[in-house]
Design a protein around this motif. Structure first.
Motif, PDB file in Angstrom:
ATOM      1  N   UNK A  88      42.865   0.439  21.264  1.00  0.00           N
ATOM      2  CA  UNK A  88      43.798   0.707  22.508  1.00  0.00           C
ATOM      3  C   UNK A  88      44.540  -0.555  22.650  1.00  0.00           C
ATOM      4  N   UNK A  89      46.035  -0.270  22.577  1.00  0.00           N
ATOM      5  CA  UNK A  89      46.817  -1.893  22.731  1.00  0.00           C
ATOM      6  C   UNK A  89      47.790  -1.204  23.723  1.00  0.00           C
ATOM      7  N   UNK A  90      47.790  -2.256  24.845  1.00  0.00           N
ATOM      8  CA  UNK A  90      48.817  -1.998  25.862  1.00  0.00           C
ATOM      9  C   UNK A  90      49.750  -3.121  25.726  1.00  0.00           C
ATOM     10  N   UNK A  91      50.974  -2.821  25.697  1.00  0.00           N
ATOM     11  CA  UNK A  91      52.249  -3.818  25.412  1.00  0.00           C
ATOM     12  C   UNK A  91      52.936  -3.977  26.546  1.00  0.00           C
ATOM     13  N   UNK A  92      53.120  -5.242  26.907  1.00  0.00           N
ATOM     14  CA  UNK A  92      53.900  -6.000  28.037  1.00  0.00           C
ATOM     15  C   UNK A  92      55.302  -5.381  28.115  1.00  0.00           C
ATOM     16  N   UNK A  93      55.620  -4.809  29.339  1.00  0.00           N
ATOM     17  CA  UNK A  93      56.886  -4.068  29.480  1.00  0.00           C
ATOM     18  C   UNK A  93      58.114  -4.974  28.933  1.00  0.00           C
ATOM     19  N   UNK A  94      58.109  -6.425  29.259  1.00  0.00           N
ATOM     20  CA  UNK A  94      59.143  -7.196  28.872  1.00  0.00           C
ATOM     21  C   UNK A  94      59.450  -7.072  27.356  1.00  0.00           C
ATOM     22  N   UNK A  95      58.247  -6.943  26.685  1.00  0.00           N
ATOM     23  CA  UNK A  95      58.535  -6.723  25.100  1.00  0.00           C
ATOM     24  C   UNK A  95      59.127  -5.464  24.660  1.00  0.00           C
TER      25      UNK A  95
ATOM     26  N   UNK B 151      54.222 -12.801  23.414  1.00  0.00           N
ATOM     27  CA  UNK B 151      53.625 -11.976  24.496  1.00  0.00           C
ATOM     28  C   UNK B 151      52.450 -11.373  24.113  1.00  0.00           C
ATOM     29  N   UNK B 152      51.289 -11.769  24.762  1.00  0.00           N
ATOM     30  CA  UNK B 152      49.732 -11.314  24.487  1.00  0.00           C
ATOM     31  C   UNK B 152      49.774  -9.884  24.548  1.00  0.00           C
ATOM     32  N   UNK B 153      48.939  -9.341  23.762  1.00  0.00           N
ATOM     33  CA  UNK B 153      48.735  -7.778  23.929  1.00  0.00           C
ATOM     34  C   UNK B 153      47.296  -7.610  24.596  1.00  0.00           C
ATOM     35  N   UNK B 154      47.341  -6.504  25.264  1.00  0.00           N
ATOM     36  CA  UNK B 154      45.990  -6.352  25.778  1.00  0.00           C
ATOM     37  C   UNK B 154      45.124  -5.177  25.320  1.00  0.00           C
ATOM     38  N   UNK B 155      44.001  -5.684  24.606  1.00  0.00           N
ATOM     39  CA  UNK B 155      43.386  -4.755  23.655  1.00  0.00           C
ATOM     40  C   UNK B 155      42.094  -4.512  24.022  1.00  0.00           C
TER      41      UNK B 155
END
Length: 486
Positions: free
Chosen positions: A18-25, A1-5
């Motif tokens: 700043x790291x946004x983590x996918x909710x599924x993870x 699952x790719x991180x949004x950074x």
């Protein structure tokens, strides 16, 4: 699952990550945590580990479960983000903020300092030639005589040059000037074993001293007061140390009171400086051989001191002309190192760190504050030297290591010990030590060349280094081919 950074760098070499983590993870992590907790939570109607996920969520609470799950995944997510963005932290990062839903982590990551040295190749400085004076050699020979002296008890008053056994004490009757800051803290660490009584000079039931006014409280009447005393004699006397007192700065201007009883007077008989003394001292057939060995030792020490001075002079001039940008965490890391060293020295002196803090009436943060200025200076010192080594293309080659190791082990004269030391120097801490010494020597030689205006052209040095790397790679291929053929 790719991180949004997202990344942003400030002007102090700090990156906000700043790291946004996918909710599924996050949900997957929550489910894993729920399975772990289900074995510990007693739910009526369900065997341990068998309760459904939604039942556990209602029992534990979704926010609590999310929080515990996030704690488990923060570190692996952070490491994944560093790899994804190809970021190499220079010091310990800090987690600044957590938003749980959606999961957003904000870190401050210290980046490696940037250092730009000035026109250091134009620096010029006279460097004194390293020599060993006749006076230094004669003093070393005198130490050899002292090591082999004969001492016998005599029934007469003490004379200059005798050894006397005394009991009693010496104490200051005036206070020590207050010291402040990091120098005071480091001094107290060095003298922690006597920190309970700063006014005591000595307090002994029996103490052997040499009546030599050049070495025992020089430029004071201490020895003069003991000369003429016999075994059993008692005496009290006092005097004030000169201010300044170059032999022991802490004694300057302080009055001291001594209460001394002479227990025994002993006469010293020093051996003659001859071939027999040389044979007693070691594997020397003649006095001349001993002289040469001592001269070599003194020269090695003098060269080491000269090397340190030249490098120190160079580094301070590099620092004066350098532009450095480094994160605050780099200074904190340097303070950490200094505090750890301080604790080690206290421990070796028989103290516990907290006991020391309690005695001084301070907390660790105050100690760290005292260290901060010196820590920043040390950091700049290290950064300047490191950049100099990089800019000058200085490298440690295998041949350099081999040559240095052989010089080191040649001193032992025992093949078994030499072999053991070779193994020590080729791995772990030993290898780090020997590599650092080689690099320091190369930096010293380059500093001499710069100060004298004879530094090599850097383009040519880079070309030579590249050729050496090609040669080394070719040799390695040849060696591998030879091994396969055999």
């Amino acid at each position: 699952m790719t991180l949004t950074i997202q990344t942003a760098e400030d002007d102090l070499r700090q990156m906000t990550l700043t790291i946004e983590v996918d909710e599924a993870r996050v949900v997957k992590a929550m489910q894993k945590k729920a399975r772990e907790l289900s074995r510990e939570v007693n739910l009526p109607g369900f065997r341990p580990g068998k309760a459904p996920y939604d039942v556990l969520v209602r029992r534990i609470g979704e926010d609590v479960l999310r929080g515990e799950a996030v704690e488990d995944i923060i570190q692996p997510i952070f490491e994944e983000a560093l790899e994804q963005e190809d970021i190499d932290p220079y010091a310990r990062p800090t987690l600044e903020n957590i938003d749980l839903k959606p999961l957003v982590l904000t870190f401050t990551v210290p980046l490696s300092p940037t250092v730009t040295l000035g026109d250091y190749r134009s620096l010029r400085q006279e460097v004194e030639e390293v020599t060993v004076t006749d006076e230094a050699l004669e003093q070393a020979l005198e130490y050899v005589r002292v090591r082999h002296q004969a001492i016998e008890t005599v029934d007469r008053p003490a004379a200059a040059g005798d050894v006397v056994s005394i009991s009693g004490h010496g104490r200051f009757t005036s206070p020590k000037p207050a010291a402040e800051g990091v120098e005071a803290a480091e001094e107290e660490a060095d003298e922690a074993d006597s920190a309970d009584d700063d006014d005591t000079i000595f307090e002994e039931e029996r103490l052997d001293i040499l009546l030599d006014d050049k070495t025992l409280f020089p430029e004071t009447p201490f020895v003069e007061n003991l000369v003429g005393m016999s075994a059993g004699d008692h005496k009290e006397f006092n005097f004030t140390f000169a201010d300044p007192y170059e032999h022991e700065a802490d004694y300057a201007g302080r009055e001291a009171l001594f209460d001394v009883t002479v227990l025994e007077v002993k006469q010293r008989d020093l051996p003659e400086l001859d071939d027999e003394l040389a044979r007693q001292e070691g594997d020397f057939e003649t006095l001349e051989a001993l002289r040469e060995s001592l001269r070599d030792d003194l020269m090695r020490d003098a060269e080491g001191a000269a090397r340190e001075k030249v490098l120190d002079d160079l580094i301070h001039q590099l620092m004066d002309g350098a532009t450095m940008v480094y994160p605050p965490a780099a200074v904190d890391a340097q303070i950490d190192t200094m505090v750890d060293d301080f604790k080690s020295r206290l421990t070796r002196s028989g103290w516990q760190f907290q006991d020391y803090l309690n005695l001084q009436g301070i907390i660790e943060e105050k100690l760290r504050e005292d260290f901060s200025e010196n820590a920043e200076s040390q950091l700049k010192h290290q950064l300047a030297l490191r950049q100099f080594i990089l800019d000058e293309k200085l490298r440690v080659e295998v041949a350099d290591i081999d040559e240095k190791i052989e010089k080191q082990v040649a001193r032992f004269g025992n093949e078994s010990i030499s072999d053991s030391m070779r193994k020590y120097y080729r791995s772990g801490v030993g290898f780090d030590v020997i590599s650092s010494e080689v690099l320091s020597e190369k930096a010293y030689e380059r500093a001499l060349a710069i100060f004298s205006g004879n530094a090599p052209d850097l383009a040519e040095a880079e070309e030579e280094a590249a050729d050496a790397a090609v040669d080394a790679a070719t040799d390695e291929v040849v060696d591998e081919t030879t091994d396969e053929a055999e």
